[in-house]
Structures are given as structure tokens and as C-alpha cells.
Design an enzyme around this catalytic site. Structure first.
Site, mmCIF file in Angstrom:
data_model
loop_
_atom_site.group_PDB
_atom_site.id
_atom_site.type_symbol
_atom_site.label_atom_id
_atom_site.label_comp_id
_atom_site.label_asym_id
_atom_site.label_seq_id
_atom_site.Cartn_x
_atom_site.Cartn_y
_atom_site.Cartn_z
ATOM 1 N N LYS A 188 24.979 37.321 38.016
ATOM 2 C CA LYS A 188 24.007 37.873 38.966
ATOM 3 C C LYS A 188 22.730 37.029 39.041
ATOM 4 O O LYS A 188 22.150 36.872 40.111
ATOM 5 C CB LYS A 188 23.671 39.326 38.620
ATOM 6 C CG LYS A 188 22.923 39.528 37.325
ATOM 7 C CD LYS A 188 22.599 40.989 37.106
ATOM 8 C CE LYS A 188 21.903 41.207 35.780
ATOM 9 N NZ LYS A 188 20.622 40.499 35.661
ATOM 10 N N THR A 189 22.292 36.471 37.893
ATOM 11 C CA THR A 189 21.081 35.635 37.916
ATOM 12 C C THR A 189 21.320 34.384 38.749
ATOM 13 O O THR A 189 20.452 33.935 39.498
ATOM 14 C CB THR A 189 20.663 35.246 36.482
ATOM 15 O OG1 THR A 189 20.575 36.431 35.685
ATOM 16 C CG2 THR A 189 19.325 34.546 36.472
ATOM 17 N N ASP A 209 16.031 42.432 40.819
ATOM 18 C CA ASP A 209 17.053 42.308 39.780
ATOM 19 C C ASP A 209 17.201 43.650 39.060
ATOM 20 O O ASP A 209 16.244 44.424 38.989
ATOM 21 C CB ASP A 209 16.610 41.213 38.792
ATOM 22 C CG ASP A 209 17.716 40.820 37.824
ATOM 23 O OD1 ASP A 209 18.879 41.187 38.065
ATOM 24 O OD2 ASP A 209 17.410 40.138 36.823
ATOM 25 N N GLN A 265 26.174 49.973 34.679
ATOM 26 C CA GLN A 265 25.336 49.610 33.534
ATOM 27 C C GLN A 265 23.985 50.323 33.565
ATOM 28 O O GLN A 265 23.014 49.861 32.959
ATOM 29 C CB GLN A 265 25.129 48.093 33.484
ATOM 30 C CG GLN A 265 26.409 47.322 33.204
ATOM 31 C CD GLN A 265 26.141 45.851 32.929
ATOM 32 O OE1 GLN A 265 25.622 45.478 31.881
ATOM 33 N NE2 GLN A 265 26.489 45.000 33.887
ATOM 34 N N ARG A 284 29.917 43.368 26.136
ATOM 35 C CA ARG A 284 29.117 42.360 25.414
ATOM 36 C C ARG A 284 30.039 41.352 24.739
ATOM 37 O O ARG A 284 29.615 40.262 24.372
ATOM 38 C CB ARG A 284 28.240 42.998 24.331
ATOM 39 C CG ARG A 284 27.176 43.995 24.747
ATOM 40 C CD ARG A 284 26.328 43.548 25.886
ATOM 41 N NE ARG A 284 26.881 44.015 27.162
ATOM 42 C CZ ARG A 284 26.565 43.527 28.338
ATOM 43 N NH1 ARG A 284 25.726 42.524 28.444
ATOM 44 N NH2 ARG A 284 27.096 44.002 29.450
#
Length: 718
Positions: free
Chosen positions: A35-36, A217, A248, A603
Site C-alpha cells: 500500500k505504501t 493512509d 485490519q 505478520r
């Protein structure tokens, strides 16, 4: 400006999301889906191909780190300065706006921002000056109330009739002081900015025209007021580009609204939705487990993660018969993984609740494996544990000035800083300890010590002396339980509300378990209390200072958000613990707990171990526990059940030692005399079950009859 090859740098889904037309867009970005990268390339695309000026873009994040990273990536990508483009957190951007328009916001040019501690001190001062009962009206609870109201855009004059009258009065006075001193708190930064834009059409018009493109974001972490602020700035004319993952959303307890993502399509016009589902972090076997779990959530927009990384081991599940076996298994596996070439820092142990770290820390320390608590404190460094230890220290040694200072007004008993300063001064003059100094007040008057304060001091003396007089008749865990109750720490923590208070209570209950284990492991000790205090001091200070550069990482799942590790151990998956009954609130409780489990699973990059125990020592006794429903929601064929050979041997020795002394075919004998570390001598009256569930009904001479599970009881057979 150099050429950027978007086609080679992005996958198909990312490219579509980056190259879309202007307008309102919602990008559902799954865990590890880049996503970044999408946000960064979208900004670059706007500047390079849409001829958007950097000054027309506002980029909002939830951490300064994320903001800095995005700025650096964009400048590296475009090879130009991003000057004019506003990057920052919601609080940072709002501060910037208020600094420009301080006069219209009715602030001074150099207004002060109160941090959380400043805010708490002010609330405490208001409670004290109004003579409100500090035990009844906890400052932290009122602080949370004020922040919660502000996060929902509610000022003190807009509160509900259902709210506590004293809470409202404190809130009103708090607001009045902030206004007089031209100060704002963190929640105020956003609320004042929202009010500024709402009440000054010309200022709103300027920012709506300027920020034609707003990038957000972690949109799932926005609260109600942040959502309303974005809606105001968008004004149905700009382009809102929101990136987030409803799966999330795990911060409901601090005001985040998972429904903001679902509401996006209703509140913003002509929204186009994109999904990023290709995961670059985890193996397909880990993602299959994550996907199968999260599909049980009904209130989600829906997406399914996939990866090209098919090589990897199946997710392992380990069923321990108690948390000792669970901890032993995890550390055994860590040692094996390190031998196989993994760095210790590539291994993370995740847990739902802070108190679960204690037994893991003990096992890691015992095996000489360095570790770090990410985003928190080691067990014996936690404030509430230090409080309890300080009480124990002053009971053993009343002349311990550091313990005195920590306990004298903890919990609040009306002994303020002025009184403590007087006691310090007198102690210095008389060359006495602080304890001996306050004992003098029992016989002498002091002009600056009021009758009310003297009463509080004598009550404190009484608590310490009463427990000290009984110390030889109590076991270590009983002393700590007595401290918790008599000091009023138990009442104080139980009356507070919120996540922090629950966590403190759980940690203190775990301290009792630690004490019982310490007795068991130091049965020949001549002075168990002194040795326990020495051990606590070493645990708190020694290991962390000697930490090497490659520690195993322990953390709550909330702290793990945004991180990734080659190996993850997800521990404590039992009903009541995860999902956690203590945190049960609202209709979305179970779905948020499931999202939290999903975050934990995603994770893991290469290996994931899920562990649960059949029994744990909770709330003062061993509790039989059911596996978490989350385990049952994962198809069994996706999980590989593993066993612990080393611990099985230790466990079976206990059962065989009892059976070897019996003379009937079932291996059990009524009338067998036994000795228990805490309950003393007793006789087996009856029994039931077998193997792990073998329970004995024992009549103890001093404690009466009790059911005990043989594998946990640590009995000596007489």
C-alpha cells in the site's frame, strides 16, 4: 524530471489503482500488498502525468515515521524536492493550520500543546481543587472521557444527560483553563481545526481549493472527527484517495471506526473501489489460514489475499497442557530455528494480553536467550508490578526511602507533593528515614501537616505494619494478595475503566502466579521474600541493559501492526483470552478480535506457529480452557499438529510417581498421604479422570478438602 517506468514497478492491481482518473477512490489494500508503494507512486503519477502541482496535494498518515518514509520515497522517485506538498499526521497537519490561523482559532500565536501527562496533571488538579473524591473520580478515567468526547466532536456544553455530572464539571473547567492559557491537547488539535473550517467559510474555501488531492493512509484507523474533517476538506469537489484495510481495523477501543471504510462510498460521491490482493510477505499456506479465518466476519467489503510464493511449510499448531509446556515448546523451537540459521531478531512471539509475556520471559531468561519487549516494558519493569514490589520492599524494610516514595500516595490517599516535601525536609534535618520521620507525627504536631493528612499517614502506617506483623504466617503469594487488597490498589484499578486498567489487573494477577512458581522453585530457601525481591530487581534491570543486538522480539498483537517477521509464534489462543472476554464491549467485539487474529497471522513471512494451552493459572486458580473459536474456524487440513517430546517426559514422571506408589490395577489409592507446598499435609479421599486430567480430592489438615489436578499440584508423596 526523469522517466518512471510504472509498468515495471507495479503489479497489475497496483498499476490500475495508481493510474486511475482523478476523483474519489478507495483502495482496499490487504496485508503485505504494497500500500505504501501505491500511495507513493500515485503521488508521483499525479505530479508527472496529471501535471498536478505538489502544493495541491495533502498526504495524511498516522505516524511521523510513515510520513517521513513517504516523503523520502517520492523525492527519490521524482528526483525533485517535494516542497509545497504537505505531508504529516492528522495532528501535525492540524497544528500547522492552527499556527497559520491562530487568531481566528482564538489562540495565541505561540499556543501550547499539552501532552498526555500534562493533560493528566491538569485533570488531577481540577479534581483536587474541587474536593472531588479522588478514589471515586479517577483522573485517568476522566481524561479518557474528555478525549473520547473530543474525538466525537463533543464539547463540554454538548454532553449528554446520561454522562456523570462530575465528569462534565471537570470537562467544563478543563476547557476553561485551556482557553485562558491558550493551550490545546492532542484531541483539540483536530477538533479546533474542524471548528475553524466549519465557522470560517473563507478559510475552508482556501484549503478546499488548495488541496485538490488528499491522500489518506490507514483509513480504517480514522475516528469520527477525522472522517468529518476529511469530508469537510473534500467538499464534494476534490479527489480523496483513501487507502486502508477493513480487515485490519483493530483500534476500536481508542475511537477508530472500522465502518468508516464502508461509509466512504456513502459519504463521498462517485467512489471507485480498487483491491490490492497480491501479498508479497507471506507464503500461500499462511495466507490460506488468514483468509479462512477472516471470512467469518460478516461486516467486511471482502477480498482474498494470494501470493506467488508457494514454497513454505504448513502452519503448525501446538496444544500444550499448560502454559509451562507452551513456553518450553516455544523456546525449544527458537533454539532449533537459531541452529538452522535464523537470527533471533527474525523471530517474534505475539500475544493478545500483556500478562502472557511473563512466563515466556522467565523461560527465555532461564535458557539465556536475549529478548526485547517491543512497544512496552518487560514484566518486572511495568509500573503496577513495581508498585506491588515497592510495597513488599517497605514491609520488609521500612527504611527503604525509594519504596516509601513510590507507595506513600499510591493509590491516591490525599498525601500531596507539599506534604512529601515537608517529610523529606524533616528527614534530612533529623538524619532519619522517611518512614521514621512520619512515625514521629504520631506523637508530635506539625503546623503544616493537617489533621486530614495525618489521618492518611497513619492509615498508611497501619497498612504496612499490619501486613508486616503477619508476614511470617503467610506464604509469598499470600503476602502479595494481601498487599493488593489492603493497599487499595485492587479497588483503585478495578474502579478505573479502559484497556490500560484491565491490563494492569491481569499483570498483578500474573505476579501472584510468579510468586507461587518462585516458592516451588526455591523450596530450600531460608528467606523466600528477600530472594524474590532480589530476583525481581535483577529481572527488571539486569537483562535489558545487557541485551545484545540480536534479541527475540516479544509484543502484543496491537504493537505488531505494520511489522513483519520470518517466524511468528502466536500464543494463548484460548476462549476467554483470545477472543478476550475482559475487553468485551459493543456489537463489533467479536469481529474486531477476529481482525486482530488476522493481523497476527499476516505478520508471518515463512513460518507460523499457533499455540494454546488446556489450562492456565488465572484469577488465583488453575482454569481449564477451551481452544479459541478462531482455531476451530480454520479448516484442520490447513494446520499441522505438532508435539513437544521434551516436556511430555517431565509431565509423565509426575503421574508415574503417584501410580508407582499404589497397589491396585487402576494405579490410584485412596488414603495416600501427600504434602502440598501451600496447603501442607493431606490425605487423598477420592480421584477421577486419567492421564492429563487426573484429579485428586484431598483433605488438607489446615485448609480442608480441595480438588487438585495432579500434573499441576506438585505434590510430595509421604
Amino acid at each position: 524530471m526523469n522517466g518512471i517506468d510504472f509498468n515495471d514497478s507495479l503489479n497489475k492491481q497496483q498499476l490500475i489503482a495508481v493510474s486511475c482518473d482523478e476523483g474519489n477512490k478507495l483502495v482496499l489494500a490487504g496485508a503485505g500488498s504494497g500500500k505504501t508503494r501505491v500511495l507513493t507512486y500515485r503521488v508521483a503519477k499525479l505530479i508527472k502525468d496529471f501535471n498536478v502541482r505538489p502544493s495541491d496535494i495533502l498526504a495524511l498518515t498516522f505516524t511521523n515515521k510513515a510520513s517521513r518514509e513517504m516523503k523520502e520515497r517520492i523525492e527519490s522517485l521524482l528526483r525533485i524536492s517535494s516542497q509545497g506538498l504537505w505531508f504529516g499526521t492528522f495532528h501535525g497537519i492540524c497544528r500547522r493550520i492552527l499556527k497559520i490561523h491562530w487568531k481566528e482559532a482564538e489562540l495565541s500565536e505561540r499556543f501550547t500543546i499539552l501532552d498526555s501527562q500534562d493533560q493528566l496533571r491538569l485533570v488531577k488538579r481540577i479534581i483536587k481543587t474541587n474536593n472531588f473524591d479522588e478514589k471515586l473520580y479517577d483522573a485517568k478515567s476522566i481524561q479518557s472521557f474528555i478525549n473520547r468526547k473530543k474525538d466525537n466532536g463533543i464539547r463540554s456544553n454538548q454532553t449528554s444527560d446520561k454522562d456523570d455530572e462530575v465528569y462534565i464539571l471537570v470537562y467544563k473547567e478543563y476547557e476553561s483553563i485551556l482557553k485562558q492559557t491558550f493551550s490545546v491537547d492532542f484531541a483539540d488539535l483536530i477538533l479546533k481545526t474542524y471548528e475553524l473550517l466549519l465557522n470560517h467559510e473563507n478559510i475552508l474555501s482556501y484549503y478546499v481549493k488548495r488541496f485538490k488531492h488528499i491522500m489518506v493512509d490507514e483509513f480504517q484507523d480514522t475516528n469520527l472527527l477525522q472522517f468529518k474533517l476529511l469530508k469537510l476538506l473534500n467538499n464534494n469537489t476534490g479527489s480523496m484517495y483513501a487507502v486502508g484495510d477493513d480487515d485490519q481495523s483493530i483500534y476500536g477501543w481508542r475511537g477508530a471506526l472500522s465502518k468508516n471504510i464502508k461509509n466512504f462510498t456513502d459519504q463521498f460521491i462517485n467512489v471507485e473501489i480498487f483491491k490490492l490482493e497480491q501479498n508479497y510477505r507471506s507464503t500461500d499456506k499462511i495466507l490460506n489460514v488468514a483468509n479462512s479465518l477472516i471470512t467469518h466476519n460478516k461486516n467486511r467489503l471482502g477480498k482474498e489475499l494470494w501470493t506467488n510464493t508457494s514454497r513454505g511449510e504448513q502452519v503448525k499448531i501446538f496444544e500444550a497442557y499448560n502454559n509451562d509446556e507452551e513456553s518450553s515448546f516455544i523456546v525449544d523451537k527458537i533454539k532449533t530455528l537459531v541452529r538452522d540459521g535464523y537470527k533471533k531478531s527474525e523471530i517474534a512471539i505475539l500475544y493478545r494480553n500483556n500478562f502472557l509475556s511473563r512466563r515466556l520471559e522467565e523461560e527465555l531468561n532461564g535458557r539465556g536467550i536475549p529478548y526485547i519487549i517491543y512497544g512496552g516494558f518487560r514484566f518486572f519493569e511495568r509500573a503496577e508490578i513495581k508498585d506491588m514490589i515497592a510495597y513488599l520492599r517497605i514491609i520488609v524494610n521500612p527504611d527503604d526511602d525509594a519504596a516509601f516514595e513510590r507507595t506513600i500516595n499510591n493509590p491516591p490517599r490525599g498525601i500531596g507533593q507539599k506534604t512529601i516535601d515537608i517529610i523529606r525536609g524533616l528527614a534530612k534535618e533529623s538524619n532519619l528515614s522517611l518512614w521514621k520521620t512520619i512515625k514521629i507525627f504520631q506523637d508530635k504536631e506539625h503546623k503544616d501537616i493537617t489533621t486530614r493528612v495525618k489521618t492518611s499517614l497513619f492509615n498508611y502506617i497501619g497498612i504496612i505494619e499490619d501486613i508486616a506483623s503477619d508476614i511470617n504466617d503467610l506464604s509469598l503469594d499470600e503476602i502479595l494478595i494481601r498487599i493488593y487488597k489492603d493497599s487499595k490498589l485492587k479497588t483503585y484499578f478495578s474502579e478505573q475503566k479502559g484497556e490500560e486498567s484491565i491490563s494492569k489487573q491481569e499483570n498483578i494477577e500474573e505476579l501472584f502466579v510468579t510468586a507461587e512458581n518462585f516458592i516451588r522453585n526455591n523450596i530450600d530457601s531460608e528467606n523466600i521474600v528477600d530472594e524474590f525481591l532480589d530476583n525481581a530487581a535483577l529481572e527488571a534491570g539486569d537483562y535489558q541493559s545487557k541485551l545484545d543486538e540480536d534479541p527475540v522480539q516479544l509484543m502484543t498483537i496491537h504493537s505488531a501492526k505494520g511489522l513483519e517477521f520470518p517466524v511468528v509464534f502466536l500464543t494463548g489462543l484460548e476462549e476467554g483470552i483470545f477472543p478476550n472476554e475482559n475487553r468485551k464491549s459493543g456489537n463489533d467485539f467479536l469481529e474486531e478480535e477476529r481482525r486482530l487474529c488476522y493481523v497476527a497471522i499476516t505478520r508471518a513471512m515463512k513460518l507460523l506457529y499457533i499455540t494454546h494451552a488446556n489450562a492456565r493459572y488465572l484469577h488465583g486458580s488453575y482454569n481449564y480452557l477451551m481452544p479459541s473459536r478462531f482455531i476451530n474456524e480454520i479448516p484442520s487440513e490447513l494446520l499441522d499438529s505438532v508435539k513437544s517430546d521434551s516436556y511430555q517426559h517431565k509431565k509423565n514422571k509426575k503421574i508415574s510417581s503417584f501410580k508407582s506408589q499404589t497397589n491396585n490395577s487402576s494405579g490410584l489409592k485412596v488414603g495416600q498421604r501427600v504434602k502440598h507446598q501451600k496447603f501442607g499435609n493431606g490425605v487423598v479421599l477420592s480421584y477421577e479422570g486419567e492421564d492429563d486430567n487426573l484429579k485428586l480430592y484431598i483433605n488438607f489438615e489446615d485448609y480442608g478438602s480441595k480438588w487438585l489436578v495432579l500434573t499441576y499440584a506438585h505434590l510430595e508423596f509421604l
